[in-house]
Design an enzyme around this catalytic site. Structure first.
Site, short mmCIF file in Angstrom:
data_model
loop_
_atom_site.label_atom_id
_atom_site.label_comp_id
_atom_site.label_asym_id
_atom_site.label_seq_id
_atom_site.Cartn_x
_atom_site.Cartn_y
_atom_site.Cartn_z
N SER A 106 39.46 47.13 27.60
CA SER A 106 39.64 46.17 26.50
C SER A 106 38.78 44.92 26.70
O SER A 106 38.28 44.35 25.74
CB SER A 106 41.11 45.82 26.30
OG SER A 106 41.58 44.93 27.27
N TRP A 107 38.58 44.49 27.95
CA TRP A 107 37.70 43.32 28.15
C TRP A 107 36.26 43.68 27.78
O TRP A 107 35.55 42.89 27.19
CB TRP A 107 37.77 42.82 29.62
CG TRP A 107 38.96 41.97 29.89
CD1 TRP A 107 40.16 42.00 29.25
CD2 TRP A 107 39.07 40.93 30.87
NE1 TRP A 107 41.01 41.06 29.78
CE2 TRP A 107 40.38 40.38 30.77
CE3 TRP A 107 38.22 40.41 31.84
CZ2 TRP A 107 40.83 39.35 31.59
CZ3 TRP A 107 38.66 39.38 32.66
CH2 TRP A 107 39.95 38.85 32.53
N ASP A 109 33.48 51.59 43.25
CA ASP A 109 34.44 50.70 43.93
C ASP A 109 33.79 49.32 44.07
O ASP A 109 32.71 49.21 44.65
CB ASP A 109 34.72 51.32 45.31
CG ASP A 109 35.77 50.55 46.08
OD1 ASP A 109 36.09 49.41 45.68
OD2 ASP A 109 36.27 51.09 47.08
N LYS A 126 41.34 37.38 37.51
CA LYS A 126 42.80 37.32 37.52
C LYS A 126 43.26 36.98 38.94
O LYS A 126 42.75 37.53 39.91
CB LYS A 126 43.35 38.68 37.11
CG LYS A 126 44.85 38.78 37.26
CD LYS A 126 45.43 39.84 36.39
CE LYS A 126 45.15 41.24 36.91
NZ LYS A 126 45.56 42.24 35.92
#
Ligand SMILES: C[S@@+](CC[C@H](N)C(=O)[O-])C[C@H]1O[C@@H](n2cnc3c(N)ncnc32)[C@H](O)[C@@H]1O
Length: 302
Positions: A54-55, A94, A159
């Site tokens: 979504s970002w 990763d 975040k």
């Protein structure tokens, strides 16, 4: 929980489906951008821990708005595969592995990024201390990668969870960026410790050559930049007057939906029908169990 009861309990979840976002997190980035104008003049963007995307959808829609900026490049990195998104180059990798940085650099033809964001969250084990440690390491890995790929003046958003070691992180960031703000978008539940660090104006460390080496731990990496835990703690015992506290800003319109409130769908101008998710998971962990069940081969052991 049924789809429609989750729709009522969490109107951002519902609104995301109505507006075509793959996850409700889209609103967090939209609200952060509204507050900080993060996408202005950006050409090279890295979306770390991007699945389900979504970002990346927000980045694609905002950066390529009105057919402008067609030489921009967005790279989305995640351990999980992602279904394609217009204008986004997906990399299943990763973020903690040095090769991932090399691959991004190749895609950008050696050019540096204007904006790096990370909404990373590891799979939870249920062991609180371990989960907190892995989350903190993931943030540091995102920051490591950002310091190697950002151009001077670039921005970084990630975040965070406002836990025990947050002062140290703010201090480290204070050496690397002109401005560091801790922001809480209204779409992030007030009851959660989740917030976002918005770091503006990247200042590469003088004389430091950006590189990620597999043999260096995150602590050694920041030590090498002279902003590791031990260097800072030697000079910066967190006395009150020295304590780095990032300003805290709540963003998002006060009249917008409250993510902690329960609404009835009628009340909210939304129709009382359940909507399917915008994008089904590409490789969910339960896929194998479903296949086995379909073949009648699923054994449940107690
Ligand atoms: C909350 S989701 C991100 C949601 C995404 N921003 C969106 O808007 O759709 C967290 C993601 O972090 C990813 N992740 C966790 N550890 C990672 C790692 N070491 N490298 C790459 N991705 C990772 C997970 O696979 C997961 O997809």
């Amino acid at each position: 929980m049924g789809k429609s009861s989750k729709d009522k309990r969490d109107l951002y979840y519902r609104k995301a489906k109505e507006e075509g976002w793959r996850a409700r997190s889209a609103f967090k980035l939209l609200q952060l951008n509204k507050q900080f104008d993060l996408f202005k003049d950006v050409k090279r963007v890295v979306d770390l821990c991007a699945a389900p995307g979504s970002w990346s959808q927000v980045l694609s829609r905002e950066i390529f708005k009105d057919g402008k900026n067609d030489d921009a490049k967005i790279v989305a990195v995640d351990l999980q595969p992602m279904s394609p998104i217009d204008n986004v180059i997906e990399l299943q990798a990763d973020i903690t592995h040095p090769k991932t940085l090399e691959k991004i650099m190749e895609i950008f033809d050696g050019e540096k990024a204007d904006f790096v964001c990370s909404d990373g969250a590891p799979d939870v084990t249920g062991l609180h201390d371990l989960d907190e440690y892995i989350q903190a390491q993931l943030i540091l890995s995102a920051l490591q990668l950002a310091t190697c790929i950002l151009k001077e003046g670039g921005s970084f958003v990630a975040k965070i969870f406002r836990g025990r070691d947050i002062d140290l992180l703010y201090s480290q960031l204070g050496y690397l960026f002109d401005k560091v703000i801790c922001a809480k978008p209204r779409s992030s539940r007030a009851s959660s410790l989740e917030a976002f660090i918005v770091c503006i104006g990247y200042k590469p460390r003088p004389g430091w050559i950006p590189s990620l080496k597999p043999e260096l731990s995150t602590e050694e990496f920041f030590q090498d930049m002279k902003i590791g835990r031990s260097t800072l703690n030697e000079n910066l015992v967190f006395e009150d007057e020295e304590r780095k506290v990032a300003p805290f800003i709540a963003c998002g319109d006060l009249n917008s939906i409250d993510s902690d409130a329960t609404y009835t769908l009628d009340e909210s101008s939304l129709k009382n029908i359940s909507l399917d998710p915008v994008q089904s998971p590409t490789a969910p962990p339960y896929k194998k169990a479903l296949e086995l069940k379909r073949k009648g081969q699923l054994k449940i052991t107690k």
